[in-house]
Each structure stands twice: as structure tokens, then as C-alpha cells.
Design a protein around this motif. Structure first.
Motif, PDB file in Angstrom:
ATOM      1  N   ALA A 162      12.234  40.037  38.074  1.00  0.00           N
ATOM      2  CA  ALA A 162      11.166  41.023  38.246  1.00  0.00           C
ATOM      3  C   ALA A 162      11.439  41.798  39.519  1.00  0.00           C
ATOM      4  CB  ALA A 162       9.805  40.337  38.341  1.00  0.00           C
ATOM      5  N   GLU A 163      10.834  42.968  39.602  1.00  0.00           N
ATOM      6  CA  GLU A 163      10.939  43.702  40.850  1.00  0.00           C
ATOM      7  C   GLU A 163      10.176  42.913  41.898  1.00  0.00           C
ATOM      8  OE1 GLU A 163      10.114  47.846  40.158  1.00  0.00           O
ATOM      9  OE2 GLU A 163      11.493  47.828  38.457  1.00  0.00           O
ATOM     10  N   GLU A 164      10.640  42.998  43.138  1.00  0.00           N
ATOM     11  CA  GLU A 164      10.137  42.123  44.200  1.00  0.00           C
ATOM     12  C   GLU A 164       8.619  42.069  44.284  1.00  0.00           C
ATOM     13  OE1 GLU A 164      11.617  41.064  48.660  1.00  0.00           O
ATOM     14  OE2 GLU A 164      12.849  42.387  47.422  1.00  0.00           O
ATOM     15  N   ASP A 165       7.977  43.230  44.143  1.00  0.00           N
ATOM     16  CA  ASP A 165       6.523  43.252  44.267  1.00  0.00           C
ATOM     17  C   ASP A 165       5.807  42.789  42.990  1.00  0.00           C
ATOM     18  OD1 ASP A 165       7.266  45.436  42.774  1.00  0.00           O
ATOM     19  OD2 ASP A 165       5.907  46.838  43.774  1.00  0.00           O
ATOM     20  N   GLU A 166       6.585  42.406  41.954  1.00  0.00           N
ATOM     21  CA  GLU A 166       5.980  41.951  40.701  1.00  0.00           C
ATOM     22  C   GLU A 166       6.302  40.495  40.380  1.00  0.00           C
ATOM     23  OE1 GLU A 166       7.317  44.767  37.785  1.00  0.00           O
ATOM     24  OE2 GLU A 166       6.036  46.362  38.564  1.00  0.00           O
ATOM     25  N   LYS A 176      15.996  44.068  40.782  1.00  0.00           N
ATOM     26  CA  LYS A 176      15.095  42.972  40.438  1.00  0.00           C
ATOM     27  C   LYS A 176      15.591  41.703  41.109  1.00  0.00           C
ATOM     28  CE  LYS A 176      13.590  44.796  35.989  1.00  0.00           C
ATOM     29  NZ  LYS A 176      13.438  44.514  34.550  1.00  0.00           N
ATOM     30  N   GLU A 215       5.175  37.623  41.739  1.00  0.00           N
ATOM     31  CA  GLU A 215       3.982  36.768  41.631  1.00  0.00           C
ATOM     32  C   GLU A 215       3.246  37.024  40.326  1.00  0.00           C
ATOM     33  OE1 GLU A 215       3.209  34.089  43.414  1.00  0.00           O
ATOM     34  OE2 GLU A 215       5.135  34.532  44.359  1.00  0.00           O
ATOM     35  N   GLU A 216       3.162  38.285  39.947  1.00  0.00           N
ATOM     36  CA  GLU A 216       2.516  38.641  38.677  1.00  0.00           C
ATOM     37  C   GLU A 216       3.287  38.031  37.501  1.00  0.00           C
ATOM     38  OE1 GLU A 216       1.809  42.772  36.267  1.00  0.00           O
ATOM     39  OE2 GLU A 216       1.636  42.859  38.457  1.00  0.00           O
ATOM     40  N   GLY A 217       4.604  38.107  37.567  1.00  0.00           N
ATOM     41  CA  GLY A 217       5.458  37.522  36.530  1.00  0.00           C
ATOM     42  C   GLY A 217       5.256  36.025  36.427  1.00  0.00           C
TER      43      GLY A 217
END
Length: 128
Positions: free
Chosen positions: A102-106, A4, A108-110
Motif C-alpha cells: 500500500a502507499e505509505e499513508d494507506e 508502495k 494502516e487502512e489496508g
């Protein structure tokens, strides 16, 4: 487990640090904006949303400045989330500083999730 990444956000909030601290550090305060319901038993907090329930361990708490949690699923890692109140010494402006992972691809969502939740908190507090 995927690695993360840490991210930090700052939200200016026009409210007293003492009042803001009540909303970020107590189950009743957090259940008004962060989750549908929050329960605590000792150092363990249960956050309940309509679709899920997550448990976190209280890592540290310093009144009236900050509170830090680790999700139980992240036990044994360095991951945590922290809500910290920062007051500018000169202007006395109050900001809520959020540190999360957060995981890298998440990421922005976070960030969007935090923005929505803090927006709700500001409405409750009557802050613009």
C-alpha cells in the motif's frame, strides 16, 4: 505512481489447512469473505464489491499452501498480494499470513481492512 510499501500480517486460525486453502484459493471460497462476488477465467480473477470491481492476475498457486495475485492496475510492477498458510511444525498451529502493498499513508487502512475481512473469514470457519 507513488511507491508502495510492503507489509505483512499474521492471523492465527484454528482450522485445518486444507479447509482454509479452499477459502483463500477458490472464487466461491473468496466470495464468502473477501469480496461480494469473485469470478475467474483462467489466470484472471474479478473481485466485485458493491461499489467497485477489480481484476487481478493469478501469479502463483501452491496447494495447500499459498496463492499470489497482482492487481491489473499494478501490472509491470513488483506489487502483489499473497495469502499463505503457515503451520507450526511443533504445535501444528495454523496461521494465515498476508503480504500486501500500500502507499505509505494507506498502510494502516489496508491492515484494518485485512483485519475485518479475516475476522469475517474466522466467523465463517467457526474459528476463534
Amino acid at each position: 505512481m507513488d511507491e508502495k510499501v510492503k507489509y505483512e500480517m499474521e492471523f492465527p486460525i484454528q482450522v485445518s489447512p486444507a479447509l482454509l486453502y479452499q477459502y483463500i484459493s477458490t472464487p466461491s471460497g473468496m466470495s464468502e469473505w473477501y469480496a461480494d462476488n469473485v469470478n475467474s477465467r483462467g489466470e484472471f480473477f474479478t473481485f466485485i464489491w458493491s461499489e467497485s470491481e477489480e481484476q487481478a492476475k493469478l501469479l502463483s498457486k501452491k496447494s495447500p499452501e499459498r496463492i499470489k495475485f497482482r492487481w491489473l492496475e499494478d501490472e509491470g510492477t513488483d506489487f502483489y498480494f499473497e495469502l499463505r498458510i503457515q503451520v507450526d511444525e511443533i504445535t501444528k498451529d495454523v496461521s494465515l499470513m498476508i503480504t500486501d502493498y500500500a502507499e505509505e499513508d494507506e498502510v494502516e487502512e489496508g491492515k484494518m481492512l485485512w483485519e475485518n475481512m479475516v475476522s469475517e473469514l474466522k466467523q465463517i470457519l467457526g474459528s476463534s
